[in-house]
Design a protein around this motif. Structure first.
Motif, PDB file in Angstrom:
ATOM      1  N   LEU A   3       0.835  -1.196   0.000  1.00 12.20           N
ATOM      2  CA  LEU A   3       0.000   0.000   0.000  1.00 12.20           C
ATOM      3  C   LEU A   3       0.870   1.246   0.000  1.00 12.20           C
ATOM      4  CD1 LEU A   3      -2.511  -1.006   2.835  1.00 12.20           C
ATOM      5  CD2 LEU A   3      -2.824  -1.328   0.375  1.00 12.20           C
ATOM      6  N   SER A   4       0.384   2.279  -0.664  1.00  9.40           N
ATOM      7  CA  SER A   4       0.943   3.617  -0.512  1.00  9.40           C
ATOM      8  C   SER A   4      -0.225   4.550  -0.232  1.00  9.40           C
ATOM      9  CB  SER A   4       1.712   4.057  -1.760  1.00  9.40           C
ATOM     10  OG  SER A   4       0.884   4.049  -2.908  1.00  9.40           O
ATOM     11  N   ALA A   5       0.027   5.617   0.506  1.00  7.29           N
ATOM     12  CA  ALA A   5      -1.084   6.464   0.945  1.00  7.29           C
ATOM     13  C   ALA A   5      -0.632   7.911   1.106  1.00  7.29           C
ATOM     14  CB  ALA A   5      -1.659   5.941   2.264  1.00  7.29           C
ATOM     15  N   TYR A   6      -1.630   8.774   1.106  1.00  8.66           N
ATOM     16  CA  TYR A   6      -1.408  10.206   1.320  1.00  8.66           C
ATOM     17  C   TYR A   6      -2.592  10.736   2.124  1.00  8.66           C
ATOM     18  CZ  TYR A   6      -0.965  15.216   0.312  1.00  8.66           C
ATOM     19  OH  TYR A   6      -0.852  16.584   0.419  1.00  8.66           O
ATOM     20  N   CYS A   7      -2.330  11.618   3.083  1.00  8.71           N
ATOM     21  CA  CYS A   7      -3.426  12.201   3.866  1.00  8.71           C
ATOM     22  C   CYS A   7      -3.287  13.712   3.905  1.00  8.71           C
ATOM     23  CB  CYS A   7      -3.489  11.609   5.263  1.00  8.71           C
ATOM     24  SG  CYS A   7      -2.028  11.897   6.265  1.00  8.71           S
ATOM     25  N   TYR A   8      -4.421  14.369   4.030  1.00 10.24           N
ATOM     26  CA  TYR A   8      -4.454  15.833   4.019  1.00 10.24           C
ATOM     27  C   TYR A   8      -5.645  16.297   4.845  1.00 10.24           C
ATOM     28  CZ  TYR A   8      -4.804  20.616   2.198  1.00 10.24           C
ATOM     29  OH  TYR A   8      -4.871  21.981   2.073  1.00 10.24           O
ATOM     30  N   THR A   9      -5.450  17.362   5.619  1.00  9.75           N
ATOM     31  CA  THR A   9      -6.556  17.967   6.356  1.00  9.75           C
ATOM     32  C   THR A   9      -6.373  19.473   6.376  1.00  9.75           C
ATOM     33  OG1 THR A   9      -7.830  17.936   8.426  1.00  9.75           O
ATOM     34  CG2 THR A   9      -5.435  17.738   8.616  1.00  9.75           C
ATOM     35  N   GLN A  11      -8.401  23.315   7.763  1.00 11.94           N
ATOM     36  CA  GLN A  11      -9.482  23.922   8.542  1.00 11.94           C
ATOM     37  C   GLN A  11     -10.490  24.663   7.681  1.00 11.94           C
ATOM     38  OE1 GLN A  11      -6.877  26.524  10.911  1.00 11.94           O
ATOM     39  NE2 GLN A  11      -8.136  28.264  10.259  1.00 11.94           N
ATOM     40  N   GLY A  12     -10.167  24.839   6.383  1.00 11.10           N
ATOM     41  CA  GLY A  12     -11.095  25.536   5.504  1.00 11.10           C
ATOM     42  C   GLY A  12     -11.303  26.965   5.958  1.00 11.10           C
ATOM     43  N   GLY A  13     -12.565  27.408   5.934  1.00  8.53           N
ATOM     44  CA  GLY A  13     -12.866  28.771   6.327  1.00  8.53           C
ATOM     45  C   GLY A  13     -13.274  28.913   7.779  1.00  8.53           C
ATOM     46  N   ARG A  14     -13.027  27.882   8.585  1.00 11.97           N
ATOM     47  CA  ARG A  14     -13.414  27.910   9.992  1.00 11.97           C
ATOM     48  C   ARG A  14     -12.253  28.374  10.880  1.00 11.97           C
ATOM     49  NH1 ARG A  14     -18.090  24.632  10.107  1.00 11.97           N
ATOM     50  NH2 ARG A  14     -19.186  25.203   8.180  1.00 11.97           N
ATOM     51  N   ASP A  15     -12.569  28.699  12.118  1.00 13.86           N
ATOM     52  CA  ASP A  15     -11.556  29.182  13.052  1.00 13.86           C
ATOM     53  C   ASP A  15     -10.558  28.103  13.445  1.00 13.86           C
ATOM     54  OD1 ASP A  15     -12.676  31.711  13.077  1.00 13.86           O
ATOM     55  OD2 ASP A  15     -13.952  31.295  14.820  1.00 13.86           O
ATOM     56  N   HIS A  16     -11.006  26.854  13.487  1.00 15.17           N
ATOM     57  CA  HIS A  16     -10.114  25.762  13.846  1.00 15.17           C
ATOM     58  C   HIS A  16     -10.592  24.478  13.179  1.00 15.17           C
ATOM     59  CE1 HIS A  16     -13.376  25.587  16.775  1.00 15.17           C
ATOM     60  NE2 HIS A  16     -13.053  24.315  17.020  1.00 15.17           N
ATOM     61  N   ASN A  17      -9.729  23.481  13.207  1.00 12.29           N
ATOM     62  CA  ASN A  17     -10.002  22.220  12.516  1.00 12.29           C
ATOM     63  C   ASN A  17     -10.514  21.179  13.503  1.00 12.29           C
ATOM     64  OD1 ASN A  17     -10.057  20.050  10.778  1.00 12.29           O
ATOM     65  ND2 ASN A  17      -8.002  20.366   9.964  1.00 12.29           N
ATOM     66  N   GLU A  18     -11.721  20.672  13.257  1.00 11.19           N
ATOM     67  CA  GLU A  18     -12.297  19.639  14.120  1.00 11.19           C
ATOM     68  C   GLU A  18     -12.156  18.237  13.521  1.00 11.19           C
ATOM     69  OE1 GLU A  18     -15.777  21.574  16.683  1.00 11.19           O
ATOM     70  OE2 GLU A  18     -16.229  21.656  14.535  1.00 11.19           O
ATOM     71  N   ASP A  19     -11.473  18.118  12.379  1.00 10.23           N
ATOM     72  CA  ASP A  19     -11.205  16.816  11.775  1.00 10.23           C
ATOM     73  C   ASP A  19      -9.944  16.209  12.387  1.00 10.23           C
ATOM     74  OD1 ASP A  19     -13.320  17.438  10.145  1.00 10.23           O
ATOM     75  OD2 ASP A  19     -12.176  17.443   8.274  1.00 10.23           O
ATOM     76  N   ASP A 183     -17.284  15.086   4.989  1.00 11.33           N
ATOM     77  CA  ASP A 183     -18.302  15.709   4.146  1.00 11.33           C
ATOM     78  C   ASP A 183     -17.856  17.069   3.620  1.00 11.33           C
ATOM     79  OD1 ASP A 183     -18.579  16.769   6.820  1.00 11.33           O
ATOM     80  OD2 ASP A 183     -20.517  17.584   6.236  1.00 11.33           O
ATOM     81  N   GLY A 184     -16.959  17.728   4.346  1.00 12.19           N
ATOM     82  CA  GLY A 184     -16.440  18.995   3.869  1.00 12.19           C
ATOM     83  C   GLY A 184     -15.654  18.860   2.589  1.00 12.19           C
ATOM     84  N   PHE A 185     -15.219  17.633   2.286  1.00 12.70           N
ATOM     85  CA  PHE A 185     -14.540  17.375   1.006  1.00 12.70           C
ATOM     86  C   PHE A 185     -15.511  16.877  -0.053  1.00 12.70           C
ATOM     87  CE2 PHE A 185     -12.485  14.501  -1.971  1.00 12.70           C
ATOM     88  CZ  PHE A 185     -11.554  15.362  -2.536  1.00 12.70           C
ATOM     89  N   TRP A 186     -16.253  15.784   0.249  1.00  9.07           N
ATOM     90  CA  TRP A 186     -17.019  15.141  -0.827  1.00  9.07           C
ATOM     91  C   TRP A 186     -18.178  15.994  -1.325  1.00  9.07           C
ATOM     92  CZ3 TRP A 186     -22.097  14.629   0.116  1.00  9.07           C
ATOM     93  CH2 TRP A 186     -22.563  14.307   1.390  1.00  9.07           C
ATOM     94  N   ASN A 225     -14.276  22.474   7.545  1.00 12.78           N
ATOM     95  CA  ASN A 225     -13.025  21.714   7.499  1.00 12.78           C
ATOM     96  C   ASN A 225     -13.148  20.618   6.449  1.00 12.78           C
ATOM     97  OD1 ASN A 225     -13.382  21.413  11.082  1.00 12.78           O
ATOM     98  ND2 ASN A 225     -12.610  23.184   9.982  1.00 12.78           N
ATOM     99  N   PHE A 226     -12.037  20.249   5.818  1.00 12.10           N
ATOM    100  CA  PHE A 226     -12.096  19.148   4.857  1.00 12.10           C
ATOM    101  C   PHE A 226     -10.830  18.309   4.943  1.00 12.10           C
ATOM    102  CE2 PHE A 226     -10.523  22.926   2.731  1.00 12.10           C
ATOM    103  CZ  PHE A 226      -9.467  22.511   1.927  1.00 12.10           C
ATOM    104  N   SER A 227     -11.018  17.001   4.847  1.00 11.93           N
ATOM    105  CA  SER A 227      -9.921  16.055   5.015  1.00 11.93           C
ATOM    106  C   SER A 227     -10.103  14.869   4.088  1.00 11.93           C
ATOM    107  CB  SER A 227      -9.862  15.547   6.458  1.00 11.93           C
ATOM    108  OG  SER A 227      -9.747  16.614   7.379  1.00 11.93           O
ATOM    109  N   LEU A 228      -8.970  14.252   3.732  1.00  6.63           N
ATOM    110  CA  LEU A 228      -9.040  13.052   2.894  1.00  6.63           C
ATOM    111  C   LEU A 228      -7.822  12.171   3.131  1.00  6.63           C
ATOM    112  CD1 LEU A 228      -6.860  13.371   0.341  1.00  6.63           C
ATOM    113  CD2 LEU A 228      -8.581  14.947  -0.485  1.00  6.63           C
ATOM    114  N   ILE A 229      -7.996  10.901   2.827  1.00  5.76           N
ATOM    115  CA  ILE A 229      -6.904   9.924   2.781  1.00  5.76           C
ATOM    116  C   ILE A 229      -7.050   9.164   1.471  1.00  5.76           C
ATOM    117  CG2 ILE A 229      -5.798   7.931   3.852  1.00  5.76           C
ATOM    118  CD1 ILE A 229      -7.143   8.725   6.501  1.00  5.76           C
TER     119      ILE A 229
END
Length: 237
Positions: A3-9, A11-19, A183-186, A225-229
């Motif tokens: 496996l190889s993988a990449y992750c990203y998160t 905060q988007g336009g919010r004050d802090h990141n809850e992801d 959901d902030g991503f998809w 916030n938006f996040s993905l793996i």
């Protein structure tokens, strides 16, 4: 296979990141949790759940074991609710465990997992939301899911009883790819675009970058916030 993988998160336009994101290709363990905005301390809830799920996924549970793991994550969040100021905190979560050619996943809420194989989308988790139930009931189209007013009304989350995770499993083959996202991503990247960017990518990072370019062009001010793996299944070297 490897496996190889990449992750990203972000905060988007919010004050802090809850992801919260946990990712280790070597252990075949991947977790993404999205703390619920408006419930307070979502970042604490998502971190508590992500830590429990990630540790358990590294042990490669079967579907029943993964469902039990979600119960433990729920208990961890509810225990955290005993701290003043954290009484209402909740989170969604999606988790993936890969051992050999077997993938096992589970989710609660509207954080999603997509599996692509042989150039097609073969699996997608079903949101535990009012909007998705409306779609399944034929009240709205699939495209309406992205914009429906009830899409943030969740029917299941970690941080309350009963905890009802949904699990799945599949046999993987080289060339398969998996995406875990909040959901902030998809909400801003459609299935066909995910596949189109996948077919052009040589690495999980390239796949993520292609989708994130689409995402950034569409998100309004103050976006979530938006996040993905992203995960690639490859031939063993």
């Amino acid at each position: 296979m490897r496996l190889s993988a990449y992750c990203y998160t972000n905060q988007g336009g919010r004050d802090h990141n809850e992801d919260s994101v946990r990712c280790c290709a070597g252990q075949g363990a991947f977790v993404l949790a999205d703390g619920l905005g408006g419930h307070g301390k979502g970042e604490v809830a998502s971190a508590l759940a992500a830590d429990v799920l990630f540790e358990g996924c590294a042990a490669h549970p079967d579907p029943d074991g993964l469902a039990e793991l979600f119960q433990k994550a729920n208990e961890a969040v509810m225990e955290g609710q005993k701290v003043p100021g954290q009484e209402e905190m909740k989170t969604t979560a999606v988790a993936l465990s890969v051992a050999g050619d077997r993938a096992v996943w589970g989710h609660v809420g509207d954080s999603r997992l997509y599996r692509f194989s042989a150039g097609t989308l073969t699996q997608e988790t079903r949101d535990h939301s009012v909007t998705y139930m409306k779609y399944l009931g034929g009240e709205i189209s699939y495209m309406d899911v992205y914009h429906d007013d009830d899409r943030s009304s969740l029917l299941r989350a970690l941080g309350k009883l009963p905890c009802k995770p949904e699990t799945g499993q599949a046999r993987l083959q080289p060339g398969d790819a998996l995406l875990l996202c909040s959901d902030g991503f998809w909400e801003y990247v459609y299935q066909e675009e995910m596949l189109a960017d996948l077919l052009k990518a040589e690495t999980p990072e390239q796949w993520a970058e292609g989708m994130l370019l689409r995402h950034i062009r569409r998100t309004p001010p103050g976006n979530d916030n938006f996040s993905l793996i992203t995960v690639f299944v490859e031939e063993e070297l």
